[in-house]
Design an enzyme around this catalytic site. Structure first.
Site, PDB file in Angstrom:
ATOM      1  N   HIS A 182      -6.969  -6.400  -0.368  1.00 44.73           N
ATOM      2  CA  HIS A 182      -5.529  -5.511  -0.438  1.00 44.73           C
ATOM      3  C   HIS A 182      -4.732  -6.136   0.184  1.00 44.73           C
ATOM      4  CE1 HIS A 182      -3.886  -1.299  -0.072  1.00 44.73           C
ATOM      5  NE2 HIS A 182      -3.768  -1.458   1.120  1.00 44.73           N
ATOM      6  N   SER A 237       0.878  -1.261  -0.105  1.00 40.05           N
ATOM      7  CA  SER A 237      -0.088   0.148   0.066  1.00 40.05           C
ATOM      8  C   SER A 237       0.701   1.268  -0.060  1.00 40.05           C
ATOM      9  CB  SER A 237      -0.948   0.029   1.198  1.00 40.05           C
ATOM     10  OG  SER A 237      -2.044   0.881   1.192  1.00 40.05           O
ATOM     11  N   ASP A 261      -9.559  -5.651  -4.149  1.00 38.92           N
ATOM     12  CA  ASP A 261      -9.087  -4.488  -3.271  1.00 38.92           C
ATOM     13  C   ASP A 261      -9.985  -3.341  -3.552  1.00 38.92           C
ATOM     14  OD1 ASP A 261      -7.556  -2.582  -2.162  1.00 38.92           O
ATOM     15  OD2 ASP A 261      -5.729  -3.005  -3.093  1.00 38.92           O
TER      16      ASP A 261
END
Length: 307
Positions: free
Chosen positions: A269, A121, A237
């Protein structure tokens, strides 16, 4: 698999407990990975409710011949101390990832020419900058990373699920608070540094946090990198867009000499099977005990071992 307790930045102001995971069997020196966290305060396993993705990645990679370092995030270990400073990406992630890389390169069991960064991320978005600012990795693994400025992604995360649907008092309150929050970031890149530092956003962060992070975008860093890059994403995600972020990385890196892209159907995710697939229910998504899919770990190990 061997796990050794380490301290990243042991001689500095922000020592961080961590684990060095070493494969058993095979032959040293091993290739290795530094794991870099996403947003928020996280322990070394990147624990969210019932899941521990960094633990899964570290243990899975070790079984496939790849060592790793994972460590508590600075904002997790030293939250009070960090509140007293102006926080930027450098303090949040960059300095510690560089220190971790140097630890691996100085360990005789690790191949210093095969130390990779694997950022999840926000950590993936920052990986090219970390590489440029001292990490000097053999290659980059961008896991569920935003390709766009953080404030743009954050605004989209709030607006899409919350502003378009709820009505009544709840909807009115959310819209009001959201408008107030993002009004502070208007004309962000026209502000002086001091003006941006004076504007509080949330959680101790100021507008300068976003200005510093966005003044040079990830695309600019990537255009200067020719080393191997692996970009992976789950199509379930709901935090980072498959179309707008994974797709943007494919566009940015379309002429890169060694870029690989993998999209995993049905994964979220953190590369686990989708539970609810709704950004309004993160607790539900991450409270079910499960693990990173083995195929993702195997693909990363195969990619590393091919370099």
């Amino acid at each position: 698999m061997l796990e050794e307790k380490i301290v990243v930045g042991c001689c500095g102001d922000f020592p961080l407990n961590g684990l060095l995971t070493i494969p058993e069997g095979g032959s040293a020196p091993y290739p290795a990975v530094v794991f870099v966290h996403g947003s928020g305060s996280s322990d070394m396993d990147s624990k969210v409710f019932s899941i521990r993705p960094f633990k899964d990645f570290a243990e899975g990679l070790a079984k496939l011949g790849v060592a790793s370092i994972r460590y508590d995030k600075r904002s997790f270990a030293h939250a009070r101390k960090m509140m007293k400073t102006t926080i930027t990406a450098k303090e949040e992630a960059i300095e510690d990832a560089v220190l971790a890389a140097n630890m691996l390169k100085n360990d005789p069991r690790i191949d210093p020419n095969k130390v990779f960064i694997s950022g999840l991320s926000l950590g993936g978005m920052l990986a090219p900058r970390i590489d440029a600012e001292g990490g000097d990795y053999a290659g980059l693994i961008l896991m569920a990373a935003p390709a766009r400025r953080m404030e743009v992604v954050m605004k989209e995360q709030v607006e899409d699920p919350f502003l378009k649907k709820p009505g009544g008092l709840l909807g009115w309150m959310i819209k009001r608070q959201t408008k107030k929050l993002f009004s502070k970031l208007e004309n962000l890149y026209d502000m002086s540094d001091e003006e941006a530092k004076a504007i509080s956003i949330m959680g101790g962060a100021t507008a300068f946090y976003f200005k510093d992070m966005g003044k040079k975008q990830v695309s600019e860093y990537l255009q200067a990198i020719t080393k191997p890059i692996l970009v992976i994403h789950g199509d379930g995600d709901f935090q980072v867009s498959t179309e707008k972020d994974f797709g943007e990385f494919k566009r940015i890196l379309q002429n890169h000499p060694d870029a690989t892209f993998k999209l995993y159907p049905g994964l979220n995710h953190v590369f686990m099977p989708v539970v609810c697939g709704d950004i309004k229910s993160p607790k539900e998504e991450y409270s079910k005990p499960q693990h990173v899919e083995g195929c993702v770990i195997a693909d990363i190990a195969e990619w590393i071992n091919s370099k």
